[in-house]
Design an enzyme around this catalytic site. Sequence first.
Site, short mmCIF file in Angstrom:
data_model
loop_
_atom_site.label_atom_id
_atom_site.label_comp_id
_atom_site.label_asym_id
_atom_site.label_seq_id
_atom_site.Cartn_x
_atom_site.Cartn_y
_atom_site.Cartn_z
N ALA A 109 0.91 -1.23 0.22
CA ALA A 109 -0.03 0.07 0.08
C ALA A 109 1.02 1.12 -0.03
CB ALA A 109 -0.81 0.04 1.31
N GLY A 110 0.62 2.14 -0.62
CA GLY A 110 1.42 3.30 -0.84
C GLY A 110 0.46 4.37 -1.55
N TYR A 133 7.91 11.05 0.45
CA TYR A 133 8.02 9.86 -0.09
C TYR A 133 9.46 9.23 -0.16
CZ TYR A 133 7.14 6.22 -3.77
OH TYR A 133 6.75 5.02 -4.19
N THR A 186 1.53 8.89 -2.94
CA THR A 186 2.35 10.09 -3.39
C THR A 186 1.51 11.39 -2.69
OG1 THR A 186 1.69 10.06 -5.57
CG2 THR A 186 3.60 9.11 -5.20
N GLY A 203 11.76 0.05 -9.69
CA GLY A 203 12.40 1.42 -10.25
C GLY A 203 10.99 1.83 -10.83
N TYR A 204 11.19 2.48 -11.94
CA TYR A 204 9.76 2.99 -12.54
C TYR A 204 8.74 1.98 -13.29
CZ TYR A 204 11.83 7.77 -11.09
OH TYR A 204 12.08 8.58 -10.66
N ASP A 218 3.11 14.74 -3.70
CA ASP A 218 4.39 15.35 -4.40
C ASP A 218 4.12 16.78 -4.06
OD1 ASP A 218 5.16 12.95 -4.84
OD2 ASP A 218 5.02 13.18 -7.08
N GLN A 254 14.08 12.19 -4.78
CA GLN A 254 13.44 12.43 -6.10
C GLN A 254 12.97 14.14 -5.81
OE1 GLN A 254 13.09 13.31 -9.14
NE2 GLN A 254 12.67 11.00 -9.67
N PHE A 255 13.49 14.84 -6.61
CA PHE A 255 12.53 16.30 -6.70
C PHE A 255 11.12 16.17 -6.15
CE2 PHE A 255 11.04 20.28 -7.86
CZ PHE A 255 11.88 21.16 -7.81
#
Length: 253
Positions: free
Chosen positions: A95-96, A159, A98, A190-191, A100, A153-154
Amino acid sequence: MSQSAVTGRVAVVTGGIGGLGTEICRHLARQNRQVIAVDLAVRNERIAAFRDDVADLDGAVTFEAVDVSDFDSCQALASRIEQQHGRIDILVNAAGITRDASLRKMTPQHWHELMRVNLDGVFNMCRNVIEGMTSRGFGRIVNLSSVNGQTGQFGQTNYSAAKAGVHGFSMALARETARKGVTVNTVSPGYCDTPMVAAVSDEIRAGIIAEIPVGRLGSPADIARAVGFLGADDAGYITGINLPVNGGYFMSF
Ligand code: NAD
């Protein structure tokens, strides 16, 4: 697969109806696990779509609605599953969310909402399964971190902090349970080709792919195979590791 074949380990996957979670559930079910997908009580259509996705697995995957940021609900879930299935052998925390924003613009709400799901959620679930696992002398916990927990990460101080924290948590718990048959590991995707990444613009996506040596986004199956590997009975000599599954992304740095 027949219902009687589903007699193996019992696995719980949080975020279980998400982009990666669904494939992790499918993979574990194909490994003969009885799988409980845990996710928010989201719109009925999303849950119905998930049930369609796993319909070919003959009841090996069921759904339970729980908010992992709520400790008491996780406790009730764990005891409900233990009553129904006898035990929880494998826990995958996927579970997650963002939230941002660059730090200058990040609000305490952005910060706390994310921590409650991405970090408290891992504590809430692990805390409520760990005694059962150690007392039975078997357990496999796999926590989903992220490449961004290792590189930063910018726009993702929250996160990145939570995901780095997930691995620190995993290593500490791995030490506590190493002699009790319970392994605790981290997988850092990764992505990947999931809705989370599909939400970014074509231009940003092309830029991301250009930096991945393998030359493509990861697939949910790439991640599910890594989770299945660490969740296996015979993976008992691997604990406290972070397994990056990122197409060689680190080599670009
Ligand atoms: P996703 O958004 O498709 O799925 C996440 C799931 O978590 C959703 O189904 C959502 O409903 C559920 N969830 C959110 N809050 C919850 C809560 N409070 N309680 C219970 N469930 C909740 O994301 P995904 O791509 O499947 O990502 C899965 C995990 O992998 C996440 O932890 C994510 O941070 C991590 N990850 C993903 C990528 C990627 O490229 N997709 C990369 C690195 C790490």
